[in-house]
Design a protein around this motif. Structure first.
Motif, PDB file in Angstrom:
ATOM      1  N   LEU A   1      35.118  37.290  23.882  1.00  8.86           N
ATOM      2  CA  LEU A   1      33.973  36.614  24.484  1.00  8.86           C
ATOM      3  C   LEU A   1      33.932  35.120  24.164  1.00  8.86           C
ATOM      4  CD1 LEU A   1      31.158  39.227  23.644  1.00  8.86           C
ATOM      5  CD2 LEU A   1      32.490  39.036  25.767  1.00  8.86           C
ATOM      6  N   LEU A   2      34.560  34.737  23.074  1.00  7.40           N
ATOM      7  CA  LEU A   2      34.437  33.357  22.612  1.00  7.40           C
ATOM      8  C   LEU A   2      35.169  32.386  23.522  1.00  7.40           C
ATOM      9  CD1 LEU A   2      35.009  33.967  18.811  1.00  7.40           C
ATOM     10  CD2 LEU A   2      32.829  33.468  19.922  1.00  7.40           C
ATOM     11  N   GLN A   3      34.532  31.275  23.820  1.00  8.92           N
ATOM     12  CA  GLN A   3      35.185  30.232  24.604  1.00  8.92           C
ATOM     13  C   GLN A   3      36.128  29.457  23.711  1.00  8.92           C
ATOM     14  OE1 GLN A   3      31.901  27.720  25.870  1.00  8.92           O
ATOM     15  NE2 GLN A   3      32.250  26.348  24.156  1.00  8.92           N
ATOM     16  N   LYS A   4      37.011  28.696  24.319  1.00 13.10           N
ATOM     17  CA  LYS A   4      37.968  27.902  23.553  1.00 13.10           C
ATOM     18  C   LYS A   4      37.293  26.645  23.017  1.00 13.10           C
ATOM     19  CE  LYS A   4      42.101  29.497  25.996  1.00 13.10           C
ATOM     20  NZ  LYS A   4      42.568  30.273  24.824  1.00 13.10           N
ATOM     21  N   GLY A   5      37.932  26.052  22.029  1.00 16.95           N
ATOM     22  CA  GLY A   5      37.397  24.829  21.446  1.00 16.95           C
ATOM     23  C   GLY A   5      36.699  25.122  20.133  1.00 16.95           C
ATOM     24  N   PRO A   6      36.478  24.107  19.306  1.00 16.60           N
ATOM     25  CA  PRO A   6      35.800  24.313  18.030  1.00 16.60           C
ATOM     26  C   PRO A   6      34.429  24.949  18.228  1.00 16.60           C
ATOM     27  CG  PRO A   6      36.779  22.125  18.119  1.00 16.60           C
ATOM     28  CD  PRO A   6      36.871  22.707  19.501  1.00 16.60           C
ATOM     29  N   LEU A   7      34.153  25.991  17.445  1.00 20.06           N
ATOM     30  CA  LEU A   7      32.896  26.718  17.539  1.00 20.06           C
ATOM     31  C   LEU A   7      32.071  26.490  16.282  1.00 20.06           C
ATOM     32  CD1 LEU A   7      34.389  30.073  18.883  1.00 20.06           C
ATOM     33  CD2 LEU A   7      33.163  28.361  20.223  1.00 20.06           C
ATOM     34  N   VAL A   8      30.756  26.523  16.420  1.00 19.67           N
ATOM     35  CA  VAL A   8      29.861  26.308  15.289  1.00 19.67           C
ATOM     36  C   VAL A   8      28.879  27.466  15.203  1.00 19.67           C
ATOM     37  CG1 VAL A   8      28.122  24.801  14.261  1.00 19.67           C
ATOM     38  CG2 VAL A   8      30.047  23.797  15.513  1.00 19.67           C
TER      39      VAL A   8
ATOM     40  N   GLU B   1      39.348  25.227  13.487  1.00 16.33           N
ATOM     41  CA  GLU B   1      38.337  24.228  13.136  1.00 16.33           C
ATOM     42  C   GLU B   1      36.915  24.730  13.379  1.00 16.33           C
ATOM     43  OE1 GLU B   1      39.319  20.570  15.093  1.00 16.33           O
ATOM     44  OE2 GLU B   1      41.060  20.230  13.821  1.00 16.33           O
ATOM     45  N   ALA B   2      36.727  26.036  13.398  1.00 17.90           N
ATOM     46  CA  ALA B   2      35.385  26.596  13.543  1.00 17.90           C
ATOM     47  C   ALA B   2      34.563  26.292  12.295  1.00 17.90           C
ATOM     48  CB  ALA B   2      35.450  28.102  13.773  1.00 17.90           C
ATOM     49  N   VAL B   3      33.243  26.229  12.461  1.00 15.38           N
ATOM     50  CA  VAL B   3      32.320  25.949  11.362  1.00 15.38           C
ATOM     51  C   VAL B   3      31.371  27.132  11.206  1.00 15.38           C
ATOM     52  CG1 VAL B   3      30.453  24.451  10.551  1.00 15.38           C
ATOM     53  CG2 VAL B   3      32.440  23.454  11.704  1.00 15.38           C
ATOM     54  N   PHE B   4      31.269  27.622   9.955  1.00 16.15           N
ATOM     55  CA  PHE B   4      30.346  28.711   9.635  1.00 16.15           C
ATOM     56  C   PHE B   4      29.429  28.206   8.528  1.00 16.15           C
ATOM     57  CE2 PHE B   4      34.186  30.596  11.298  1.00 16.15           C
ATOM     58  CZ  PHE B   4      33.749  31.631  12.111  1.00 16.15           C
ATOM     59  N   GLU B   5      28.151  27.957   8.858  1.00 15.96           N
ATOM     60  CA  GLU B   5      27.211  27.424   7.877  1.00 15.96           C
ATOM     61  C   GLU B   5      26.110  28.452   7.612  1.00 15.96           C
ATOM     62  OE1 GLU B   5      25.628  23.759   9.269  1.00 15.96           O
ATOM     63  OE2 GLU B   5      27.539  22.685   9.184  1.00 15.96           O
ATOM     64  N   GLY B   6      26.022  28.915   6.372  1.00 13.36           N
ATOM     65  CA  GLY B   6      24.944  29.814   5.982  1.00 13.36           C
ATOM     66  C   GLY B   6      24.943  31.140   6.716  1.00 13.36           C
ATOM     67  N   CYS B   7      26.090  31.604   7.119  1.00 13.78           N
ATOM     68  CA  CYS B   7      26.164  32.847   7.899  1.00 13.78           C
ATOM     69  C   CYS B   7      26.317  34.070   6.997  1.00 13.78           C
ATOM     70  CB  CYS B   7      27.346  32.791   8.868  1.00 13.78           C
ATOM     71  SG  CYS B   7      27.168  31.547  10.166  1.00 13.78           S
ATOM     72  N   VAL B   8      25.774  35.193   7.460  1.00 18.12           N
ATOM     73  CA  VAL B   8      25.962  36.476   6.782  1.00 18.12           C
ATOM     74  C   VAL B   8      27.297  37.045   7.251  1.00 18.12           C
ATOM     75  CG1 VAL B   8      25.043  38.788   6.422  1.00 18.12           C
ATOM     76  CG2 VAL B   8      23.478  36.852   6.697  1.00 18.12           C
TER      77      VAL B   8
ATOM     78  N   GLY C   1      41.955  25.115   9.623  1.00 19.71           N
ATOM     79  CA  GLY C   1      40.964  24.041   9.602  1.00 19.71           C
ATOM     80  C   GLY C   1      39.530  24.493   9.649  1.00 19.71           C
ATOM     81  N   ALA C   2      39.269  25.790   9.533  1.00 15.77           N
ATOM     82  CA  ALA C   2      37.897  26.296   9.585  1.00 15.77           C
ATOM     83  C   ALA C   2      37.127  25.890   8.332  1.00 15.77           C
ATOM     84  CB  ALA C   2      37.891  27.808   9.743  1.00 15.77           C
ATOM     85  N   ARG C   3      35.793  25.771   8.461  1.00 15.35           N
ATOM     86  CA  ARG C   3      34.932  25.400   7.351  1.00 15.35           C
ATOM     87  C   ARG C   3      33.856  26.463   7.166  1.00 15.35           C
ATOM     88  NH1 ARG C   3      38.643  22.526   7.216  1.00 15.35           N
ATOM     89  NH2 ARG C   3      38.757  20.258   7.002  1.00 15.35           N
ATOM     90  N   PHE C   4      33.823  27.052   5.967  1.00 18.70           N
ATOM     91  CA  PHE C   4      32.797  28.026   5.611  1.00 18.70           C
ATOM     92  C   PHE C   4      31.932  27.419   4.516  1.00 18.70           C
ATOM     93  CE2 PHE C   4      36.172  30.514   7.440  1.00 18.70           C
ATOM     94  CZ  PHE C   4      35.569  31.624   8.028  1.00 18.70           C
ATOM     95  N   THR C   5      30.619  27.310   4.773  1.00 16.54           N
ATOM     96  CA  THR C   5      29.704  26.703   3.809  1.00 16.54           C
ATOM     97  C   THR C   5      28.503  27.622   3.591  1.00 16.54           C
ATOM     98  OG1 THR C   5      30.316  24.503   4.655  1.00 16.54           O
ATOM     99  CG2 THR C   5      28.369  24.648   3.242  1.00 16.54           C
TER     100      THR C   5
END
Length: 232
Positions: free
Chosen positions: A26-33, A51-58, A71-75
C-alpha cells in the motif's frame, strides 16, 4: 477510515492506528514519515522504506523482515518483539527507541547507530555488514554472539548477562560500560581498554576470556581481593 486509501495517498502519517495492517503493497514510493503511529503487528515485510522516519511510534511485533531501511530514522517509541531479520539497514539511526526482544538476525547492519536504546534480550547474532555503533544503551541478556566491535569506542552500554561469545573487542575502548555475568566464551579482548568498566565478580574462567585486555589498578585489586589476597 479507509486505511488502504489513506496509506496509498499519503506520505506522512500522524497518530494513525496502523496496527495489524499489511502495509507493504500500500505504501507509496519516496521517503515516508510516521509520527506517533501505532504499528503494533503491522506487516512491513520487504517494504521500501529508504530514509523513512519513525517518531514516537509503537512497534510491538512490527514486522520489518527483509525491508529496505537504508537511511531510516527511528526516534523514541518502540516496543517488544519487532522483527528486522534480513532487513537492509545501512546508515540507519535508532535514538531512544525501545527494542526489547527485537530480532536483527541476518540483517545488514552497516554504519548503523544505536543511541540511548533499550535492547534487553535483543538478538543481533549473525548480522551482516561492517557493523554498528552502540552508546548509552541497555543490552542486558542480548544475544550478540559473533559480533565485531574491533577498534570501536563503546560508551555507557550495559552488557549484563549478554551473550558475547566469539565477539571481537580487539582494541575496542569501553567507557562506563558493564560486563556483569556476560558470557565471554571465545571472545577476543586483545588490547581492549576496559578501564572504568564494571566487570562484576570474575571467576578464573571469565578472566581467561579477558586475556590481553587492559584494566586499571582498582579493577586488578578487586580481582585479587576476591581471591583472598591483600592488596596494599
Amino acid at each position: 477510515m479507509d486505511i488502504a486509501r489513506l496509506v496509498s495517498e499519503q506520505g506522512e502519517f500522524d497518530g494513525v492506528d496502523l496496527s495489524g495492517v499489511a502495509l507493504t503493497d500500500l505504501l507509496q514510493k519516496g521517503p515516508l514519515v510516521f509520527r506517533d503511529c501505532d504499528l503494533t503487528g503491522a506487516d512491513l515485510t520487504e517494504a521500501s522504506l529508504v530514509e523513512a522516519v519513525f517518531e514516537g511510534c509503537v512497534l510491538d511485533r512490527a514486522d520489518f523482515r527483509r525491508a529496505d531501511l537504508d537511511g531510516a530514522r527511528f526516534t523514541r517509541g518502540g516496543g517488544t518483539g519487532a522483527r528486522f531479520g534480513g532487513a537492509e539497514l545501512t546508515d540507519a539511526v535508532f535514538t531512544g527507541v525501545d527494542l526489547s526482544s527485537a530480532d536483527f538476525v541476518n540483517a545488514l547492519l552497516t554504519d548503523v547507530s544505536f543511541t540511548g536504546c533499550r535492547m534487553i534480550g535483543a538478538k543481533l547474532s549473525g548480522c551482516r555488514g561492517t557493523g554498528y555503533a552502540l552508546s548509552g544503551s541497555n543490552l542486558t541478556m542480548a544475544d550478540l554472539s559473533g559480533c565485531g566491535f574491533r577498534g570501536q569506542a563503546i560508551d555507557g552500554v550495559r552488557f549484563d548477562e549478554a551473550n558475547l561469545a566469539a565477539c571481537d573487542f580487539t582494541k575496542a575502548v569501553l567507557t562506563d560500560c558493564r560486563l556483569i555475568r556476560a558470557h565471554l566464551v571465545d571472545a577476543k579482548f586483545a588490547q581492549a581498554d576496559l578501564r572504568g568498566t564494571d566487570l562484576g565478580e570474575l571467576d578464573d574462567t571469565a578472566l581467561r576470556h579477558l586475556r590481553g585486555a587492559v584494566i586499571d589498578r582498582f579493577q586488578a585489586a578487586a580481582i585479587l581481593t576476591a581471591r583472598g589476597l591483600t592488596v596494599l
